[in-house]
Design a protein around this motif. Structure first.
Motif, short mmCIF file in Angstrom:
data_model
loop_
_atom_site.label_atom_id
_atom_site.label_comp_id
_atom_site.label_asym_id
_atom_site.label_seq_id
_atom_site.Cartn_x
_atom_site.Cartn_y
_atom_site.Cartn_z
N ALA A 258 0.85 -1.19 0.00
CA ALA A 258 0.00 0.00 0.00
C ALA A 258 0.89 1.24 0.00
CB ALA A 258 -0.88 -0.01 1.24
N PRO A 259 0.35 2.39 -0.46
CA PRO A 259 1.14 3.63 -0.41
C PRO A 259 1.18 4.20 1.00
CG PRO A 259 -1.03 4.04 -1.36
CD PRO A 259 -0.96 2.57 -1.09
N ASP A 260 1.86 3.50 1.89
CA ASP A 260 1.75 3.81 3.31
C ASP A 260 2.87 3.10 4.06
OD1 ASP A 260 0.67 4.85 5.59
OD2 ASP A 260 -1.11 3.58 5.62
N ILE A 261 3.20 3.60 5.24
CA ILE A 261 3.99 2.79 6.17
C ILE A 261 3.05 2.46 7.31
CG2 ILE A 261 5.85 2.79 7.87
CD1 ILE A 261 6.98 2.47 5.14
N ASN A 262 2.66 1.21 7.38
CA ASN A 262 1.82 0.75 8.49
C ASN A 262 2.35 -0.61 8.92
OD1 ASN A 262 0.86 -1.15 6.63
ND2 ASN A 262 -0.81 0.21 5.99
N ILE A 263 1.66 -1.26 9.83
CA ILE A 263 2.24 -2.48 10.38
C ILE A 263 2.35 -3.59 9.33
CG2 ILE A 263 0.07 -3.40 11.35
CD1 ILE A 263 3.60 -3.55 12.97
N SER A 264 1.47 -3.58 8.33
CA SER A 264 1.61 -4.65 7.32
C SER A 264 2.71 -4.33 6.30
CB SER A 264 0.27 -5.00 6.65
OG SER A 264 -0.25 -3.93 5.93
N THR A 265 2.97 -3.05 6.03
CA THR A 265 4.12 -2.76 5.15
C THR A 265 5.43 -3.02 5.91
OG1 THR A 265 3.86 -0.39 5.62
CG2 THR A 265 3.06 -1.16 3.52
N ILE A 266 5.45 -2.73 7.20
CA ILE A 266 6.66 -3.04 7.99
C ILE A 266 6.87 -4.56 8.01
CG2 ILE A 266 7.65 -3.01 10.32
CD1 ILE A 266 6.31 -0.20 10.60
N ASN A 267 5.79 -5.32 8.16
CA ASN A 267 5.91 -6.78 8.08
C ASN A 267 6.50 -7.21 6.74
OD1 ASN A 267 4.62 -8.99 10.10
ND2 ASN A 267 3.83 -6.94 10.53
N ALA A 268 6.08 -6.54 5.66
CA ALA A 268 6.61 -6.89 4.33
C ALA A 268 8.11 -6.63 4.26
CB ALA A 268 5.87 -6.10 3.25
N LEU A 269 8.54 -5.47 4.78
CA LEU A 269 9.98 -5.14 4.73
C LEU A 269 10.80 -6.11 5.59
CD1 LEU A 269 9.90 -1.22 4.86
CD2 LEU A 269 10.33 -2.68 2.88
N VAL A 270 10.24 -6.49 6.71
CA VAL A 270 10.95 -7.43 7.59
C VAL A 270 11.10 -8.80 6.93
CG1 VAL A 270 10.84 -8.66 9.81
CG2 VAL A 270 10.29 -6.22 9.71
N ALA A 271 10.13 -9.16 6.09
CA ALA A 271 10.14 -10.48 5.45
C ALA A 271 10.88 -10.48 4.11
CB ALA A 271 8.71 -10.95 5.23
N SER A 272 11.34 -9.30 3.64
CA SER A 272 11.88 -9.20 2.28
C SER A 272 13.40 -9.32 2.24
CB SER A 272 11.48 -7.85 1.66
OG SER A 272 10.10 -7.82 1.43
N ASN A 273 13.89 -9.81 1.10
CA ASN A 273 15.31 -9.71 0.79
C ASN A 273 15.60 -8.41 0.06
OD1 ASN A 273 14.34 -12.75 0.20
ND2 ASN A 273 16.32 -12.76 1.24
N ASP A 274 14.70 -8.06 -0.85
CA ASP A 274 14.93 -6.93 -1.76
C ASP A 274 13.75 -5.96 -1.75
OD1 ASP A 274 17.26 -8.16 -2.48
OD2 ASP A 274 16.69 -8.55 -4.56
N VAL A 275 14.06 -4.70 -2.05
CA VAL A 275 13.02 -3.68 -2.21
C VAL A 275 13.24 -2.95 -3.52
CG1 VAL A 275 11.93 -1.61 -1.23
CG2 VAL A 275 13.03 -3.25 0.29
N MET A 276 12.15 -2.74 -4.27
CA MET A 276 12.21 -1.90 -5.48
C MET A 276 11.12 -0.84 -5.39
SD MET A 276 12.98 -4.79 -8.42
CE MET A 276 12.57 -3.75 -9.79
N VAL A 277 11.46 0.37 -5.88
CA VAL A 277 10.55 1.50 -5.73
C VAL A 277 10.17 2.06 -7.10
CG1 VAL A 277 10.30 3.83 -4.76
CG2 VAL A 277 11.60 2.08 -3.50
N PRO A 278 8.95 1.81 -7.55
CA PRO A 278 8.50 2.41 -8.81
C PRO A 278 8.23 3.90 -8.62
CG PRO A 278 6.73 1.08 -7.86
CD PRO A 278 7.89 0.99 -6.92
N ILE A 279 8.62 4.67 -9.64
CA ILE A 279 8.44 6.13 -9.57
C ILE A 279 7.84 6.61 -10.88
CG2 ILE A 279 9.74 8.32 -9.65
CD1 ILE A 279 11.50 7.27 -7.48
#
Ligand SMILES: Nc1ncnc2c1ncn2[C@@H]1O[C@H](COP(=O)(O)OP(=O)(O)OP(=O)(O)O)[C@@H](O)[C@H]1O
Ligand SMILES: [Mg+2]
Length: 253
Positions: A129-150
């Motif tokens: 989601a376009p947000d930092i909330n507990i489920s996006t933090i969960n996603a970052l904690v579970a991820s190896n990689d992050v990509m940011v579309p702009i």
């Protein structure tokens, strides 16, 4: 299994289009077993994959139900090798419930769940989601990689510093392996000077930028109405070639 989060605090930058199409290309072109996680209460990835029923458990239950059986939340899509965990408005209350539940760790729920699927999938793509909330933090904690579309506009880099800080904090506190792979430009129009100059400007900033950009195509919107990944809806359009190139560029990293 390698986990990739597609994230940007801004809305409408093609997070969902990128997640769905990268996941589909990894499965359909590269032959991998892929899990797509819809981590946005808007449920747009679920809708594009035609799996948007409230009758089925999904990301909300992964967040709230301890020890949930993956078979209860994972659904096959219509595309070989591509499975999905869906989201809907239930994710809103699930996030609130997690915030109020201090009885067990709040930030590692996705990670614990995905650890159990290490041998089932080659790749997992999380549409955030376009947000930092507990489920996006969960996603970052579970991820190896992050990509940011702009998407290039006057506000293109708004929130990027905050997002980078969140990624850095998550790496420091909870997930030392988290890698910020970089930004990539979406909805790119080479006839528009703002896009060509904007992409060049982006490359002068401190963030890594993918060589591949995703061209704007009038085929994208109808592809979502037809519930089809772009390489099936319009195999010859620029965006189809670009998403394949983007997947290859990411796999080479
Ligand atoms: N390459 C493209 N060419 C043309 N239109 C595109 C392209 N990529 C995305 N779009 C369109 O841009 C809009 C936003 O895309 P998308 O829903 O993926 O963004 P998002 O970042 O997930 O938005 P949100 O923040 O609401 O979740 C959609 O209407 C989509 O069809
Ligand atoms: Mg989206």
């Amino acid at each position: 299994m390698k986990v990739l989060s597609i994230i940007n605090l801004k809305g409408g930058v093609a997070k969902t289009i990128s997640s769905v199409n990268m996941a589909h290309i990894l499965a359909a072109v590269k032959g991998f077993k892929v899990l797509l996680i819809d981590n946005d209460k808007q449920g747009n990835a679920s809708k594009i994959m035609n799996r948007h029923s409230y009758d089925h458990k999904g990301t909300a239950e992964v967040m709230t139900q301890r020890g949930i059986d993956p078979a209860e939340v994972i659904q096959h899509t219509d595309f070989e090798g591509l499975d999905i965990i869906t989201a809907n408005m239930n994710l809103l209350t699930a996030n609130l419930e997690v915030m109020l539940d201090q009885s067990r760790p709040q930030q590692i729920r996705f990670k614990k769940f995905l650890d159990g699927l290490q041998n089932e999938y080659d790749y997992c793509i999380i549409d955030n989601a376009p947000d930092i909330n507990i489920s996006t933090i969960n996603a970052l904690v579970a991820s190896n990689d992050v990509m940011v579309p702009i998407t290039i506009d006057d506000f293109a880099i708004d929130g990027l510093a905050e997002l980078k800080e969140q990624i850095d904090n998550t790496r420091e506190d909870l997930n030392p392996q988290l890698r910020f792979c970089g930004c990539f430009v979406t909805q790119y129009d080479r006839t528009n000077e703002a896009d060509t100059q904007g992409e060049e400007f982006l490359k002068t900033l401190e963030y890594p930028v993918f060589d591949t950009h995703i061209r704007k195509t009038p085929k994208m919107k109808p592809s979502t109405f037809e519930r089809l990944p772009i390489i099936l809806y319009s195999p010859r359009c620029g965006a189809s070639a670009d998403y394949k190139a983007l997947v290859e560029e990411w796999l080479r990293m």
